[in-house]
Write an enzyme that holds these catalytic residues in place. Structure first.
Site, PDB file in Angstrom:
ATOM      1  N   ARG A 274     -10.522  -2.027  10.171  1.00 54.25           N
ATOM      2  CA  ARG A 274      -9.787  -0.932  10.809  1.00 54.25           C
ATOM      3  C   ARG A 274     -10.291  -0.720  12.231  1.00 54.25           C
ATOM      4  NH1 ARG A 274      -9.365   3.064   5.677  1.00 54.25           N
ATOM      5  NH2 ARG A 274     -11.222   1.874   5.145  1.00 54.25           N
ATOM      6  N   VAL A 275      -9.527   0.061  12.981  1.00 53.94           N
ATOM      7  CA  VAL A 275      -9.689   0.017  14.437  1.00 53.94           C
ATOM      8  C   VAL A 275     -11.034   0.556  14.907  1.00 53.94           C
ATOM      9  CG1 VAL A 275      -8.486   2.219  14.902  1.00 53.94           C
ATOM     10  CG2 VAL A 275      -8.476   0.393  16.603  1.00 53.94           C
TER      11      VAL A 275
ATOM     12  N   ARG B  15      -2.898   7.111  16.983  1.00 53.38           N
ATOM     13  CA  ARG B  15      -3.465   7.558  15.720  1.00 53.38           C
ATOM     14  C   ARG B  15      -4.284   8.811  16.007  1.00 53.38           C
ATOM     15  NH1 ARG B  15      -0.535   4.009  14.477  1.00 53.38           N
ATOM     16  NH2 ARG B  15      -0.808   2.365  12.902  1.00 53.38           N
TER      17      ARG B  15
ATOM     18  N   GLY C  89      -1.236  -1.372  22.876  1.00 53.63           N
ATOM     19  CA  GLY C  89      -2.198  -0.272  22.729  1.00 53.63           C
ATOM     20  C   GLY C  89      -1.583   1.102  22.938  1.00 53.63           C
TER      21      GLY C  89
ATOM     22  N   TYR D 288       0.845  -1.202   0.000  1.00 53.99           N
ATOM     23  CA  TYR D 288       0.000   0.000   0.000  1.00 53.99           C
ATOM     24  C   TYR D 288       0.879   1.250   0.000  1.00 53.99           C
ATOM     25  CZ  TYR D 288      -3.783   3.155   1.505  1.00 53.99           C
ATOM     26  OH  TYR D 288      -4.713   4.169   1.595  1.00 53.99           O
TER      27      TYR D 288
ATOM     28  N   SER E  28     -14.061   0.777  13.400  1.00 58.80           N
ATOM     29  CA  SER E  28     -15.185  -0.137  13.142  1.00 58.80           C
ATOM     30  C   SER E  28     -15.016  -1.430  13.937  1.00 58.80           C
ATOM     31  CB  SER E  28     -15.336  -0.407  11.646  1.00 58.80           C
ATOM     32  OG  SER E  28     -14.108  -0.829  11.099  1.00 58.80           O
ATOM     33  N   ASN E  29     -13.790  -1.950  14.026  1.00 62.15           N
ATOM     34  CA  ASN E  29     -13.591  -3.183  14.802  1.00 62.15           C
ATOM     35  C   ASN E  29     -14.049  -3.003  16.249  1.00 62.15           C
ATOM     36  OD1 ASN E  29     -12.569  -4.624  12.674  1.00 62.15           O
ATOM     37  ND2 ASN E  29     -10.677  -5.222  13.703  1.00 62.15           N
TER      38      ASN E  29
ATOM     39  N   LYS F 121       1.239   3.952  -3.110  1.00 67.10           N
ATOM     40  CA  LYS F 121       0.824   5.354  -2.973  1.00 67.10           C
ATOM     41  C   LYS F 121       2.013   6.293  -3.192  1.00 67.10           C
ATOM     42  CE  LYS F 121      -3.641   5.019  -1.954  1.00 67.10           C
ATOM     43  NZ  LYS F 121      -4.688   5.605  -2.813  1.00 67.10           N
TER      44      LYS F 121
HETATM   45  N1  UDP Z   1      -5.730  -1.863  15.734  1.00 67.11           N
HETATM   46  C1  UDP Z   1      -6.026  -2.571  16.882  1.00 67.11           C
HETATM   47  N2  UDP Z   1      -7.057  -3.468  16.825  1.00 67.11           N
HETATM   48  C2  UDP Z   1      -7.804  -3.674  15.719  1.00 67.11           C
HETATM   49  C3  UDP Z   1      -7.490  -2.958  14.555  1.00 67.11           C
HETATM   50  C4  UDP Z   1      -6.436  -2.058  14.597  1.00 67.11           C
HETATM   51  O1  UDP Z   1      -5.388  -2.404  17.932  1.00 67.11           O
HETATM   52  O2  UDP Z   1      -8.717  -4.527  15.782  1.00 67.11           O
HETATM   53  C5  UDP Z   1      -4.637  -0.871  15.793  1.00 67.11           C
HETATM   54  C6  UDP Z   1      -3.535  -1.079  14.763  1.00 67.11           C
HETATM   55  O3  UDP Z   1      -2.522  -1.888  15.294  1.00 67.11           O
HETATM   56  C7  UDP Z   1      -3.061   0.327  14.493  1.00 67.11           C
HETATM   57  C8  UDP Z   1      -4.268   1.208  14.797  1.00 67.11           C
HETATM   58  O4  UDP Z   1      -5.182   0.390  15.515  1.00 67.11           O
HETATM   59  O5  UDP Z   1      -2.023   0.657  15.401  1.00 67.11           O
HETATM   60  C9  UDP Z   1      -4.968   1.720  13.549  1.00 67.11           C
HETATM   61  O6  UDP Z   1      -5.196   0.620  12.718  1.00 67.11           O
HETATM   62  P1  UDP Z   1      -6.097   0.707  11.426  1.00 67.11           P
HETATM   63  O7  UDP Z   1      -6.149  -0.661  10.847  1.00 67.11           O
HETATM   64  O8  UDP Z   1      -7.377   1.361  11.749  1.00 67.11           O
HETATM   65  O9  UDP Z   1      -5.340   1.680  10.437  1.00 67.11           O
HETATM   66  P2  UDP Z   1      -3.823   2.105  10.198  1.00 67.11           P
HETATM   67  O10 UDP Z   1      -3.680   3.415  10.841  1.00 67.11           O
HETATM   68  O11 UDP Z   1      -2.891   1.096  10.838  1.00 67.11           O
HETATM   69  O12 UDP Z   1      -3.703   2.120   8.739  1.00 67.11           O
END
Ligand code: UDP
Length: 326
Positions: free
Chosen positions: A186-187, A211, A207, A145, A189-190, A149
């Site tokens: 992604r975090v 972000r 954790g 990715y 929605s998860n 980009k």
């Molecule tokens: N993350 C997490 N649990 C999840 C999904 C993501 O702890 O179920 C964390 C991930 O390790 C990252 C952050 O949340 O540090 C953001 O992840 P995301 O996939 O949303 O997007 P990214 O910023 O990594 O592209």
């Protein structure tokens, strides 16, 4: 004014389509639906100024008639997706960007590239200004990715310099809101879907990684303004309010289920430790800054996922199981 938006059935593409339609534009929305969904544009079925074309932009793009703008938003964007679709991700960022730029050149249309904060990789400069060149692992799993980009930015800049195409580059930071897929991975929605299901929130690592989360209406407004502004340099559009992932989990638990536990999973390879946009350039050039707080944005997003869940019970979302090798 008539524009093409690639990835128009995606989360951001569909909101952007709505924004341009609201301003009187004619919009051709293109998507191959590998991560996009027709549900996101179902409300436009009777909109005479909108036309949907199902097409994979890594193949030659043929659009009849005049075009004033091409906005290239097609790409898997969730780490879960681009880890599963590595070749498609590389192709849409490289071949897809080339085709979209070729179309812009042929039509004399302005071109806007959806780039990403991932061009900064795991950043060694914090917060990240546009002048920072980044710290990306080209051969790691996220490289598909990030490098696609980065190539897309290089190609866009070359089309500007060599062919005089009127280009814009937006670097999009973590964005959330309604129309994210419940299974996006992604975090935001998860965590919301997991809390709605009464399951533990899957925190990767300890954790402590951070972000900065931008609500979709703010993101789209910034992109809309950038399209209409002058200048060809990249512009960060994101919310500089920074949270650790642990804090985000606590916030979502507090609203949805204070008893929802946390399930710790290994930190995925090359997961950036920090991320926060320096938005001085956007403030200066666009007079833009985000308006929606995390609290308000989360409450709208939770309401959205709750209504989906009430209509059709949601499944547990996907998580990344591939972790850094010690
Ligand atoms: N993350 C997490 N649990 C999840 C999904 C993501 O702890 O179920 C964390 C991930 O390790 C990252 C952050 O949340 O540090 C953001 O992840 P995301 O996939 O949303 O997007 P990214 O910023 O990594 O592209």
């Amino acid at each position: 004014m008539r524009i093409l938006i690639t990835g128009a059935a995606g989360f951001l593409g569909s909101h952007l389509t709505d924004r341009f339609l609201a301003d009187g534009y004619h919009v051709i929305g293109m998507d191959n639906l590998i991560t996009g969904s027709l549900d996101n544009i179902a409300h436009l079925e009777d909109e005479p100024r909108f036309e949907f074309v199902r097409h994979d932009v890594t193949q030659f793009i043929d659009v009849k008639g005049d075009l004033d703008g091409v906005l290239h938003f097609a790409s898997p964007a969730s780490p879960v997706d681009y880890l599963e679709l590595p070749i498609q991700t590389l192709k849409v960022g490289s071949l897809g960007t080339h085709n979209a730029l070729g179309l812009s050149l042929a039509k004399g249309a302005r071109f806007l590239l959806a780039s990403t904060s991932e061009v900064y990789g795991d950043p060694l400069v914090h917060p990240q200004p546009e002048t920072y060149w980044g710290n990306v692992n080209p051969i790691g799993p996220r490289g598909v990715y990030d490098e696609a980009k980065r190539f897309a930015e290089a190609m866009t800049s070359a089309y500007h310099r060599f062919h005089g195409v009127d280009t814009r580059i937006v670097r999009i930071f973590n964005t959330y809101g309604p129309r994210m897929r419940p299974g996006d991975g992604r975090v935001v929605s998860n965590f919301i879907v997991q809390a709605l299901l009464g399951q533990g929130l899957t925190v990767y690592g300890d954790g402590s990684q951070s972000r900065s989360f931008c609500y979709v209406s703010d993101e789209v407004e910034g992109i809309f303004r950038l399209f209409h502004a002058n200048g060809h340099d990249p512009v960060n559009i994101g919310n500089p309010d920074e949270y650790t992932i642990g804090e985000l989990a606590e916030r979502i638990q507090a609203v949805l289920d204070p008893d929802a536990g946390v399930k710790y999973l290994p930190l995925p390879t090359d997961d950036p430790k920090v991320r926060k946009p320096d938005i001085t350039r956007a403030r200066t050039i666009l007079g833009w800054e985000p308006l929606v707080s995390l609290q308000d944005g989360l409450s709208d997003t939770i309401a959205y996922f709750r209504s989906l869940h009430e209509r059709n019970p949601l499944s547990p979302p996907p998580v990344i199981t591939e972790a850094a090798e010690e």
